[in-house]
Scaffold this motif. Structure first.
Motif, PDB file in Angstrom:
ATOM      1  N   ILE A 135      -8.147  -8.771  -0.668  1.00 32.90           N
ATOM      2  CA  ILE A 135      -7.264  -8.100   0.294  1.00 32.90           C
ATOM      3  C   ILE A 135      -7.511  -8.641   1.698  1.00 32.90           C
ATOM      4  N   LYS A 136      -8.777  -8.845   2.062  1.00 39.39           N
ATOM      5  CA  LYS A 136      -9.110  -9.344   3.402  1.00 39.39           C
ATOM      6  C   LYS A 136      -8.545 -10.747   3.644  1.00 39.39           C
ATOM      7  N   LYS A 137      -8.482 -11.548   2.586  1.00 43.29           N
ATOM      8  CA  LYS A 137      -7.902 -12.888   2.712  1.00 43.29           C
ATOM      9  C   LYS A 137      -6.396 -12.821   2.957  1.00 43.29           C
ATOM     10  N   LYS A 138      -5.758 -11.861   2.279  1.00 46.85           N
ATOM     11  CA  LYS A 138      -4.294 -11.751   2.351  1.00 46.85           C
ATOM     12  C   LYS A 138      -3.814 -10.947   3.559  1.00 46.85           C
ATOM     13  N   VAL A 194      -2.703   1.201  -8.217  1.00 45.28           N
ATOM     14  CA  VAL A 194      -1.803   2.346  -8.060  1.00 45.28           C
ATOM     15  C   VAL A 194      -1.403   2.449  -6.587  1.00 45.28           C
ATOM     16  N   PHE A 195      -0.104   2.619  -6.344  1.00 46.20           N
ATOM     17  CA  PHE A 195       0.378   2.749  -4.967  1.00 46.20           C
ATOM     18  C   PHE A 195       1.215   4.023  -4.858  1.00 46.20           C
ATOM     19  N   PRO A 196       0.613   5.119  -4.372  1.00 41.54           N
ATOM     20  CA  PRO A 196       1.332   6.401  -4.289  1.00 41.54           C
ATOM     21  C   PRO A 196       2.286   6.427  -3.092  1.00 41.54           C
ATOM     22  N   LYS A 209       1.591  -7.538  -0.959  1.00 45.11           N
ATOM     23  CA  LYS A 209       0.512  -8.488  -0.678  1.00 45.11           C
ATOM     24  C   LYS A 209      -0.847  -7.994  -1.184  1.00 45.11           C
ATOM     25  N   TRP A 210      -0.944  -6.674  -1.483  1.00 50.55           N
ATOM     26  CA  TRP A 210      -2.225  -6.120  -1.927  1.00 50.55           C
ATOM     27  C   TRP A 210      -2.408  -6.170  -3.449  1.00 50.55           C
ATOM     28  N   LYS A 211      -1.342  -6.471  -4.179  1.00 52.31           N
ATOM     29  CA  LYS A 211      -1.452  -6.531  -5.638  1.00 52.31           C
ATOM     30  C   LYS A 211      -2.489  -7.563  -6.037  1.00 52.31           C
ATOM     31  N   PRO A 212      -3.271  -7.349  -7.083  1.00 48.55           N
ATOM     32  CA  PRO A 212      -3.277  -6.201  -8.008  1.00 48.55           C
ATOM     33  C   PRO A 212      -4.305  -5.127  -7.626  1.00 48.55           C
ATOM     34  N   VAL A 258      -7.149   0.126  -3.969  1.00 49.27           N
ATOM     35  CA  VAL A 258      -8.197  -0.158  -2.991  1.00 49.27           C
ATOM     36  C   VAL A 258      -7.612  -0.127  -1.579  1.00 49.27           C
ATOM     37  N   ALA A 259      -6.482  -0.778  -1.406  1.00 44.60           N
ATOM     38  CA  ALA A 259      -5.808  -0.762  -0.106  1.00 44.60           C
ATOM     39  C   ALA A 259      -5.460   0.669   0.305  1.00 44.60           C
ATOM     40  N   THR A 260      -4.957   1.436  -0.652  1.00 44.25           N
ATOM     41  CA  THR A 260      -4.591   2.831  -0.409  1.00 44.25           C
ATOM     42  C   THR A 260      -5.804   3.634   0.049  1.00 44.25           C
ATOM     43  N   TRP A 261      -6.924   3.442  -0.614  1.00 43.15           N
ATOM     44  CA  TRP A 261      -8.142   4.189  -0.283  1.00 43.15           C
ATOM     45  C   TRP A 261      -8.569   3.916   1.163  1.00 43.15           C
TER      46      TRP A 261
END
Length: 208
Positions: free
Chosen positions: A16-19, A152-154, A185-188, A192-195
């Motif tokens: 995620i940090k790279k993207k 998961v992306f709520p 961009k956060w997939k998969p 983690v991004a959500t948290w």
């Protein structure tokens, strides 16, 4: 209770940090924190019901009162308590009904959490939303906080939308379509991004 970091957490953070440099800055603020499962299906779902459409702080306050009242939160204890006892914890009449529906589903084996590890996310959501009071958001909280599913992306979560706006300096509210586009961009690793988006908003880490 020993808090165990999901196996994918460190890999997900790096990718995620790279993207996404902006989200990466938020991730770097909480280097020693992570999502962890409490592994109790009923408690996770009950706590998600308590947290529906209210702030993290308010949900924590109600949950603390409920734990004090129940001693050990379980389907049988929830059903035994008088509805006024449950309401005295700060629960609405509707949420009392939802907790009772959930308790009955566990007692009558209408749902089978032991089989969910073998199912994909959408199959679990379909089974859960058959219980009145559990919608897609509540089912997604279960996927994230109990099963630690990574992607998961709520999208209906206000905190997620606010977190995106804060992260990217976008005026709130953001459209669902725009939020979904950003999340690609956060997939998969969207859980983690959500948290981390949640974490950026609250001094108390979100738990269910």
């Amino acid at each position: 209770m020993i808090k165990k970091e999901p196996d994918f957490w460190q890999i997900a953070k790096k990718e995620i940090k790279k993207k996404d440099k902006k989200l990466g800055k938020i991730i770097d603020l909480y280097t020693n924190e992570f999502l962890f499962s409490k592994s109790d299906p009923f408690a996770t779902l009950a706590r998600s019901i308590v947290g529906q459409q209210i702030s993290v702080k308010a949900a924590q306050s109600i949950w603390d009162k409920l734990e004090k009242k129940c001693k050990n939160i379980s389907p049988n204890i929830i059903l035994k308590l008088h509805h006024m006892s449950l309401k005295s914890c700060g629960l609405s009449r509707q949420k009392v009904e939802y907790l009772r529906n959930l308790s009955i589903a566990f007692i009558e084996n209408t749902i089978r959490p032991e089989s969910w590890k073998e199912l994909n996310d959408e199959e679990i959501i379909t089974e859960l939303i058959s219980i009145k009071g559990i919608g897609r958001w509540t089912a997604e909280m279960y996927l994230i906080f109990n099963l630690c599913r990574p992607d998961v992306f709520p999208i209906d979560d206000i905190g997620v939308l606010r977190g995106i706006c804060k992260c990217y300096n976008i005026e709130y509210p953001i459209s669902i379509c725009h939020a979904k586009k950003i999340s690609e961009k956060w997939k998969p690793w969207r859980s983690v991004a959500t948290w981390y988006l949640w974490r950026s908003l609250d001094p108390i880490p979100v738990e269910y």
